[in-house]
Design an enzyme around this catalytic site. Sequence first.
Site, PDB file in Angstrom:
ATOM      1  N   GLY B  12     -65.037  12.928  10.373  1.00  0.00           N
ATOM      2  CA  GLY B  12     -65.589  11.777   9.661  1.00  0.00           C
ATOM      3  C   GLY B  12     -64.880  10.558  10.205  1.00  0.00           C
ATOM      4  O   GLY B  12     -63.903  10.687  10.921  1.00  0.00           O
ATOM      5  N   CYS B  13     -65.359   9.355   9.929  1.00  0.00           N
ATOM      6  CA  CYS B  13     -64.770   8.225  10.631  1.00  0.00           C
ATOM      7  C   CYS B  13     -65.054   6.889   9.980  1.00  0.00           C
ATOM      8  O   CYS B  13     -65.837   6.781   9.053  1.00  0.00           O
ATOM      9  CB  CYS B  13     -65.330   8.128  12.046  1.00  0.00           C
ATOM     10  SG  CYS B  13     -65.123   9.624  12.975  1.00  0.00           S
TER      11      CYS B  13
END
Lengths: 501, 366
Positions: B12-13
């Site tokens: 995720g980011c």
Amino acid sequence: MPVNYLMPEYEVYRNPARCIACRACERQCANEVHHYDADLKAMVADDAKCVNCHRCVSLCPTRALKIVKSDHTFRENANWTGEAITEIYKQAATGGVLLSAMGNPKAFPIYWDKLLINASQVTNPPIDPLREPMETRTFLGKKSDTIRRDAQGNILCQGEPQLELKVPIMFSAMSYGSISYNAHASLARAAQALGTYYNTGEGGLHQDFYQYGANTIVQVASGRFGVFSDYLNAGAAIEIKMGQGAKPGIGGHLPGAKIVGDISRTRMIPEGSDAISPAPHHDIYSIEDLRQLVFSLKEATHYQKPVFVKIAAVHNVAAIASGIARSGADVICIDGFRGGTGAAPTRIRDNVGIPIELALASVDTRLREEGIRDQVGLVVGGSIRNAADVVKAIALGADAVYIATSALIALGCHLCRSCQSGKCNWGIATQRPELVKRLNPDVGSQRLVNLVTAWKHEIEEIMGGMGINSIEALRGNRMMLRGIGLTDRELSILGIRHAGE
Amino acid sequence: MLKEGQVRIPAGCAISGIFSRSGEAMSGEDIITSITVMHDRSNGLGGGYAGYGIYPQYKDYYALHIFYDTHEAKTDCEKFLERHFDIINLSKIPTRPTKGITDAPLIWRYFVAPLPTKLAESQLDEKEFVVRCVFRVNTQLEGAYVFSSGKNMGVFKAVGYPEDVGRFYRLEEYAGYCWTCHGRYPTNTPGWWGGAHPFALLDTTIVHNGEISSYDANRRSIEMHGYKCTLLTDTEVIAYMADYLTRRKGLTLQEMASVIAAPFWSTIQRMPSPQRETLTYLRNTFSSLLITGPFSILMGFDGGMMALNDRLKLRSMVIGERGDRVYAASEECAIRAICPELDRLWSPRGGEAAIFTLKGADGLCQ
Ligand code: SF4
Ligand code: SF4
């Protein structure tokens, strides 16, 4: 000689307390198993003629019948099974080749059942097909590799002919002659209703079915029965049949007795003459010859129709497919060794060819290694039994699948594997009018529509679980598969990892 | 534990980007501030930046940024570079010791031009020549990894929190008209700097937040065209797809967006002709390059920036505009932190490409 007596494999069991001697079974069984014995005032059965097709069982009003496997046995022997022994008796008696119908029934591995499908958790959301669009539309054909534009910079959208499928499932080739008029009518109507295609097989196209041309794939096989310009132009695509999974390397033979009336007219051969499809196409002895046939067919249809080439899955299928991809064909169809047939020599059916799962994986890998996968569509058949098989086939790399046995089962086939007798009690693999009329095309086509629609829903559910909302993102997406109980070699051919990795 | 590239690691980011339409040079300070706000969207296992317009004095040369694991790798790689390129300038990329950034490889920068003789021999165009050389180094030279290869632009990345990465590379000392940034939340510990983002090929850079479900379909398709996915990350495959569709196939960015985040067939069918035919054609022709699953990407390129969401908009992304500046980020707060007053704030719809190019240079992105 008494040694020729073979104990029947199945016994017809009739519950005397239930049987009311209505003689329905007698009327239903084309194999003439049942008859009424006036002296006994009871129904009796000749088990030896029963092929275990369940027609009488399904229609008995009092549920008095069942067919049971005979417990009569040879002395047990893991090597000389009862089957091996009886086959020798049969051949010793007749001197003939053993014939069978439908696909290879032996206990070879079924790789579909050793593949497991992924689903999204946490890092990536599953998609609910009831709330979000879920796309199953697919195009079959060559993809152009250069983008051309007009003077204003607009993209020119002309490319090679494409076949548009609303769902990636088509009905594969079964000729008129091997199956009945009503079976063909059911397939044609269902293909139209579903936005997909059925395949004429090698028996030509009955005049009545030209109206379904937009949903028809017309086949050109080695016998060239019923092939002429109108036929080629009637369909949406043309399939050259080089081989068939149930009998690779073998031609076909429809006995003269079946070449009557419409069948003779549709095949364009005289009534009563045997319809023999040679093992090879006698104008194709090599790949360059195939190229000529592909382009002859394209010429004959003004380059408007994709040309399919269908082959059986054999040992060097990847190299063969690569040759076909370069022959100008638009779509390659591969038929696995489980694929059905109306009649095949038993030894061939049970011993020649390879599983479609392995053939598909190695063909797709090979075409990608050569950078030509986009130049050709890939369709596989040869025992696709349910929606999960479809998903796995597409994840391994297929664009679409062909189903035939599954379609026949939907029409009522009970896999008695006696198609070669021409006495199919379900009105499918027969030309006897009184049997054919048992299959009502209204009902038949609806059942096919139901089956494919149900599979489509299941495919959408499985795709949604993976977080994929369009079928093209599933195609060749092998990371969505894991193997279970497979060796390293099998995993490497399939191009997947083992479960848990 | 397997290194990035031997195993696929979901992540995720957070992403953020700033672009000045007038081409005004901005230091790296703002982009660091912006990504700092989204600290919780990263987990310290990767961060990076792409800056455009940062090497005006060398703007005609390819700027190669390279990680070396060892001095031997450096010697080997430099030999390779000398055989293929004219090296105009080489230096260590300046860094400062930063808490939280450890295990740094050797980080070097080279400004190069292909050797005319080698280029002619290869019968390739210049860009393709550079691409092939980059692939050669990354797949065949053990311990050397080219992570930036465009002109007048550069990628800076490391294992760590993105704000620390920015300080480490002294980005406040650079000035460029466009910055994009990425903070990573991988679900595994790659511990390898090359695995951080952005991912770059020539002047195309991608920062991406999401996990695409079409990954292996996309990877296996793009690898047919000479790309080699060594990292097994979404960002890498998206960057190759962008390069393939725009540079190799000549699609516009808008057309590229309609391939990778294609409208649904039902939407296409409602469109007027000839748009309907064009989109059907593109979607069918490049069907294996459709991306499904959640993503939001910022794509940097020479002269512009593009923001794009997956077609269902399964990842957040907002765009803010103030004067001639454009901001794009995973969260609004990351924009407000550097520009509290905005003329306009909006969320692009799923599959809707927001493309910004330098004023008077609209043709550049093609
Ligand atoms: S062949 Fe079929 S219809 Fe005839 S007895 Fe056997 S199961 Fe019944
Ligand atoms: S088609 Fe008819 S004869 Fe053939 S297996 Fe099915 S039920 Fe039996």
